[in-house]
Design a protein around this motif. Structure first.
Motif, PDB file in Angstrom:
ATOM      1  N   ALA A 113      -2.247  -9.236  -7.770  1.00 51.45           N
ATOM      2  CA  ALA A 113      -1.630  -8.521  -6.609  1.00 51.45           C
ATOM      3  C   ALA A 113      -2.788  -7.674  -6.114  1.00 51.45           C
ATOM      4  O   ALA A 113      -2.946  -7.522  -4.810  1.00 51.45           O
ATOM      5  CB  ALA A 113      -0.544  -7.542  -6.968  1.00 51.45           C
ATOM      6  N   ASP A 115      -6.919  -7.532  -5.843  1.00 52.29           N
ATOM      7  CA  ASP A 115      -8.180  -8.241  -5.839  1.00 52.29           C
ATOM      8  C   ASP A 115      -9.055  -8.160  -4.704  1.00 52.29           C
ATOM      9  O   ASP A 115      -8.932  -8.036  -3.561  1.00 52.29           O
ATOM     10  CB  ASP A 115      -7.523  -9.990  -5.380  1.00 52.29           C
ATOM     11  N   ILE A 116     -10.220  -7.480  -5.150  1.00 47.81           N
ATOM     12  CA  ILE A 116     -11.367  -7.239  -4.291  1.00 47.81           C
ATOM     13  C   ILE A 116     -11.742  -8.328  -3.429  1.00 47.81           C
ATOM     14  O   ILE A 116     -12.373  -8.019  -2.497  1.00 47.81           O
ATOM     15  CB  ILE A 116     -12.482  -6.745  -4.996  1.00 47.81           C
ATOM     16  N   GLY A 173     -12.054  -1.426  -0.196  1.00 46.53           N
ATOM     17  CA  GLY A 173     -10.937  -0.556   0.295  1.00 46.53           C
ATOM     18  C   GLY A 173      -9.977  -0.327  -0.154  1.00 46.53           C
ATOM     19  O   GLY A 173      -9.404   0.992   0.168  1.00 46.53           O
ATOM     20  N   ALA A 174      -9.536  -0.649  -1.369  1.00 45.19           N
ATOM     21  CA  ALA A 174      -8.298  -0.356  -1.986  1.00 45.19           C
ATOM     22  C   ALA A 174      -8.616   0.570  -3.340  1.00 45.19           C
ATOM     23  O   ALA A 174      -7.713   0.997  -3.836  1.00 45.19           O
ATOM     24  CB  ALA A 174      -7.335  -1.459  -2.330  1.00 45.19           C
ATOM     25  N   LYS A 177     -12.259   4.882  -2.259  1.00 41.46           N
ATOM     26  CA  LYS A 177     -11.909   6.211  -1.997  1.00 41.46           C
ATOM     27  C   LYS A 177     -11.499   6.834  -3.227  1.00 41.46           C
ATOM     28  O   LYS A 177     -12.011   8.113  -3.390  1.00 41.46           O
ATOM     29  CB  LYS A 177     -10.953   6.265  -0.993  1.00 41.46           C
ATOM     30  N   ASP A 203      -6.086   9.905  -0.280  1.00 42.59           N
ATOM     31  CA  ASP A 203      -6.206  10.065  -1.866  1.00 42.59           C
ATOM     32  C   ASP A 203      -6.704  10.891  -2.442  1.00 42.59           C
ATOM     33  O   ASP A 203      -7.873  11.198  -2.016  1.00 42.59           O
ATOM     34  CB  ASP A 203      -7.033   8.654  -1.691  1.00 42.59           C
ATOM     35  N   THR A 242      -1.541   7.714  -1.950  1.00 45.21           N
ATOM     36  CA  THR A 242      -0.537   7.047  -1.238  1.00 45.21           C
ATOM     37  C   THR A 242      -1.073   5.793  -0.411  1.00 45.21           C
ATOM     38  O   THR A 242      -2.239   6.081   0.361  1.00 45.21           O
ATOM     39  CB  THR A 242       0.387   8.061  -0.190  1.00 45.21           C
ATOM     40  N   SER A 243      -0.564   4.781  -0.404  1.00 49.53           N
ATOM     41  CA  SER A 243      -0.897   3.520   0.135  1.00 49.53           C
ATOM     42  C   SER A 243       0.520   3.366   1.316  1.00 49.53           C
ATOM     43  O   SER A 243       1.781   3.470   0.612  1.00 49.53           O
ATOM     44  CB  SER A 243      -0.789   2.301  -0.547  1.00 49.53           C
ATOM     45  N   LYS A 248      -2.935   1.868   8.959  1.00 49.68           N
ATOM     46  CA  LYS A 248      -3.438   0.931   9.608  1.00 49.68           C
ATOM     47  C   LYS A 248      -2.515  -0.247   9.761  1.00 49.68           C
ATOM     48  O   LYS A 248      -2.211  -0.734   8.707  1.00 49.68           O
ATOM     49  CB  LYS A 248      -4.651   0.579   8.513  1.00 49.68           C
ATOM     50  N   HIS A 259      -2.290  -3.294   6.597  1.00 48.80           N
ATOM     51  CA  HIS A 259      -3.446  -3.889   6.220  1.00 48.80           C
ATOM     52  C   HIS A 259      -3.704  -3.848   4.630  1.00 48.80           C
ATOM     53  O   HIS A 259      -4.640  -4.261   4.298  1.00 48.80           O
ATOM     54  CB  HIS A 259      -4.546  -2.677   6.589  1.00 48.80           C
ATOM     55  N   ILE A 260      -2.434  -4.048   3.916  1.00 51.53           N
ATOM     56  CA  ILE A 260      -2.499  -4.466   2.564  1.00 51.53           C
ATOM     57  C   ILE A 260      -2.102  -6.018   2.558  1.00 51.53           C
ATOM     58  O   ILE A 260      -1.078  -6.304   3.116  1.00 51.53           O
ATOM     59  CB  ILE A 260      -1.628  -3.651   1.648  1.00 51.53           C
TER      60      ILE A 260
END
Ligand code: ADP
Ligand code: MG
Length: 346
Positions: A113, A115-116, A173-174, A177, A203, A242-243, A248, A259-260
């Motif tokens: 779930a 994955d860079i 991106g995930a 930060k 974050d 938080t996501s 975005k 954006h996820i």
């Protein structure tokens, strides 16, 4: 009375009442744009000189990390790895190597779930206003074929990263930060800042206390209106990340696409409005918030339940609010009324 006597007297006063000496500390803050996000550094200190020195060191650290992991900066090691996809392994700093290694571990933990190598779809999903219709099915299929963390090959002896297939691309991106927040905190602590917060675009990581025996009070945004807080919690030495689908996103035919990305489909993940993860480590919290967002309500909660010391709050598209059992959230009455809170897990 001479000066020495004064100093001695004031010193004795604070020695007798150490709490008063602590009260003398106050927060110093700095806000600026880093890694394309709003960063806020807070240091509790007795004087501005030491507070600002700590904060400046934190900022320098984030700038250093951004240079290493940015996939926008054509000169970064990450870009060099991406440019050599399908061609050759690239020698990188141990720091980048280890970040990729940890990212792959999270991919294994979340069964892909997280994955860079999601980044091979960033050609078709852009959230800057340039995409206004759904990408063609073939383009999605083509880009998805580049996503597979197992094709991110690490060689520990030569400290290289190799993206096995042409067209593959990695991006942080995930997780970046959260990593930067952890590292900035460590540097600030080395500079003697015993109490502080690094907020990396929402974050954040806290350490110590905001005032005498008072924990940090952290608000959780309402996904329906991010300028409002839906709840808050008091934490110390914890990251709160938080996501959400409200920062975005793009609206196509009345539908929101955030954006996820679900690596299985190449499509934006659906089902949740926001996921908040609370645990001591900002990097892990960042990666897990994104992972749970992709996994959805049931599988996401199942994952958090299996991990010790990790709490979460999920808000679904149908406005259910679900927390893990040890999470002590406080609610603003009016906002809570907008949500269906019956699913608290015990
Ligand atoms: P935010 O940036 O708002 O804190 P996240 O931490 O959830 O949000 O990160 C979302 C970003 O992560 C996306 O903008 C993209 O760069 C990247 N990303 C999207 N989908 C995935 C995924 N499945 N795995 C890893 N990274 C992803
Ligand atoms: Mg994240």
């Amino acid at each position: 009375m001479n000066v020495e006597r004064w100093i001695l007297l004031v010193g004795c006063f604070f020695l007798s009442f150490p709490n008063l000496a602590q009260d003398y500390q106050r927060p110093y803050k700095k806000v600026l744009l880093l890694m394309g996000s709003r960063f806020e550094f807070t240091a509790i200190a007795r004087d501005s000189t030491s507070a600002l020195a700590g904060i400046e060191a934190g900022i320098k650290e984030v700038r250093r990390i951004e240079k290493l992991i940015s996939s926008w900066d054509r000169q970064s090691q990450t870009s060099k790895v991406n440019d050599a996809a399908g061609l050759a392994p690239v020698v990188v700093d141990k720091e980048l190597y280890n970040l990729v290694k940890r990212s792959k571990k999270i991919s294994e933990l979340t069964q892909g779930a997280f994955d860079i190598s999601y980044a091979s779809v960033d050609k078709i999903w852009k959230f800057d206003g340039s995409v206004q219709s759904l990408p063609a099915k073939e383009d999605i299929a083509q880009s998805v074929s580049g996503i597979n963390y197992q094709n991110v090959i690490l060689d520990p002896d030569n400290v290289t990263i190799f993206l096995k297939e042409k067209g593959m691309k990695i991006g942080f991106g995930a997780i970046g930060k959260g990593y930067a927040a952890n590292k900035a905190k460590a540097i600030m602590q080395n500079h003697g800042i015993e109490n502080g917060v690094v907020n990396a675009g929402g974050d954040l990581i806290t350490w110590g206390q905001r005032a005498n025996n008072k924990s940090w009070r952290i608000g959780i945004a309402d996904p329906k209106d991010k300028t409002k807080m839906i709840s808050w919690l008091d934490v110390s030495n914890m990251a709160v990340v938080t996501s959400g689908n409200y920062e975005k996103y793009v609206i196509i035919d009345g539908q929101r696409y955030s954006h996820i990305i679900d690596p299985r489909t190449g499509m934006p993940a659906k089902g949740l409005k926001s996921v908040t993860i609370i645990c001591p480590d900002a990097e892990l919290a960042d990666a897990l918030a994104t992972s749970v967002f992709v996994l959805g309500k049931e599988n996401g909660l199942h994952l958090i339940d299996q991990l010790k010391g990790i709490e979460g709050l999920l808000i679904t598209d149908s406005d259910e609010m679900i927390t893990t059992k040890n999470l002590q959230l406080n609610y603003y009455k009016n906002q809570k009324a907008d949500y269906d809170f019956k699913l608290r897990r015990e």
